[in-house]
Enzyme design. Structure first.
Site, PDB file in Angstrom:
ATOM      1  N   ASP A 178       0.845  -1.178   0.000  1.00 49.69           N
ATOM      2  CA  ASP A 178       0.000   0.000   0.000  1.00 49.69           C
ATOM      3  C   ASP A 178       0.893   1.245   0.000  1.00 49.69           C
ATOM      4  OD1 ASP A 178      -2.340   1.662   0.540  1.00 49.69           O
ATOM      5  OD2 ASP A 178      -1.645   1.734   2.606  1.00 49.69           O
ATOM      6  N   ASP A 193      -0.440   5.012   0.903  1.00 45.38           N
ATOM      7  CA  ASP A 193      -0.776   6.017   1.908  1.00 45.38           C
ATOM      8  C   ASP A 193      -0.661   5.453   3.320  1.00 45.38           C
ATOM      9  OD1 ASP A 193      -2.266   8.499   0.354  1.00 45.38           O
ATOM     10  OD2 ASP A 193      -2.485   6.579  -0.679  1.00 45.38           O
TER      11      ASP A 193
END
Length: 281
Positions: free
Chosen positions: A71, A73
């Site tokens: 991922d 963020d």
């Protein structure tokens, strides 16, 4: 210390292999025999025992992975890009609250993303560049994690429910070979408040892992996946080594490993790398 916590949890380690000793961290691993039920208890005991980041997994899954998928963020970078964009239109508190609830799994991810992007309608495109330049920073250890895995032959993929404007640039900055994300629609001058379809969400992240592994003849057990939010959970659970990084409780509870105290290089120790084998990007 960690071996003692394993014993306290009712398991018997057969030895301790040191991976790093002294500053800034100490790291190592211990094989032990136990049941799946006790395995979860072991990690919980280790994490209660001291400020230790721990991974507990079947011996067959321990070792260097051939795919790193992460991922973006609040994992590779320290921010939520959409929250930082929202600040430019004076809506950060409102949008951040929706983001937090979505990451805790309280809201449908796709619906939450659509509603947040709609609130950015009219945002000048120049604000994306400014946000990237002034507000987005890599988390500690990101470059070293990626550079080390690439140096040992792993494929690297950044996959995000965020936006390709940021994933493309963060991937380059951090050293990822490829990236996937969602698309912000614009009219050439400003955002229209729409997001491209289909939306890359929870299920799509898992699919990205499976497809990336299959592309070079590997399986999900050959992957390491990192994330912090509920939309990362399917990807994390599908991987041979799934890591919750400073994650929401729902994610940390179901991942095999958790990083809460150290930086992203802990993901290398979880694969058996020694500190001397790190490649600093």
């Amino acid at each position: 210390m960690t071996a003692g916590a394993i014993v306290m949890a009712g398991a018997s380690p057969t030895g301790w292999v040191q991976l790093a000793s002294g500053e800034p961290v100490s790291a190592g691993y211990a094989p032990f025999e136990t049941s799946p039920e006790t395995a979860a208890k072991v990690r919980a005991m280790i994490e209660r025992h001291a400020e230790i980041d721990a991974a507990v997994m079947p011996a067959r899954l321990f070792g260097r992975k051939r795919l790193l998928i992460s991922d973006m963020d609040s994992t590779i970078i320290g921010q939520e890009c959409i929250d930082e964009l929202a600040d430019a239109v004076g809506l950060k508190p409102q949008i951040s609250e929706i983001t937090e609830r979505a990451m805790r799994g309280e809201l449908d991810f796709e619906a939450a993303l659509t509603s947040r992007v709609a609130m950015l309608r009219g945002l000048p495109l120049g604000e994306l560049d400014r946000t990237l330049r002034e507000r987005i920073t890599l988390n500690p250890g990101a470059r070293t994690l990626i550079a080390t895995m690439k140096a040992h032959g792993a494929q690297t993929l950044l996959v995000s429910g965020g936006f390709t404007f940021f994933t493309s640039r963060v991937a380059q900055l951090a050293g990822f070979a490829s990236h996937q994300g969602n698309t912000l629609i614009d009219d050439g001058a400003a955002l229209t408040g729409e997001v491209g379809q289909p939306i890359l969400g929870r299920a799509a992240k898992r699919t990205a892992l499976l497809e990336a592994a299959a592309a070079f003849g590997a399986g999900p057990e050959d992957a390491i996946a990192l994330g912090d939010g509920a939309n990362d959970l399917d990807m994390i659970k599908a991987a041979g080594l799934g890591i919750a990084y400073h994650a929401k409780p729902v994610v940390a509870a179901e991942a095999a490993a958790s990083i809460r105290h150290t930086d992203l290089t802990a993901a290398l120790f979880f694969q058996g790398f020694t500190a001397a084998q790190f490649v600093h990007g």
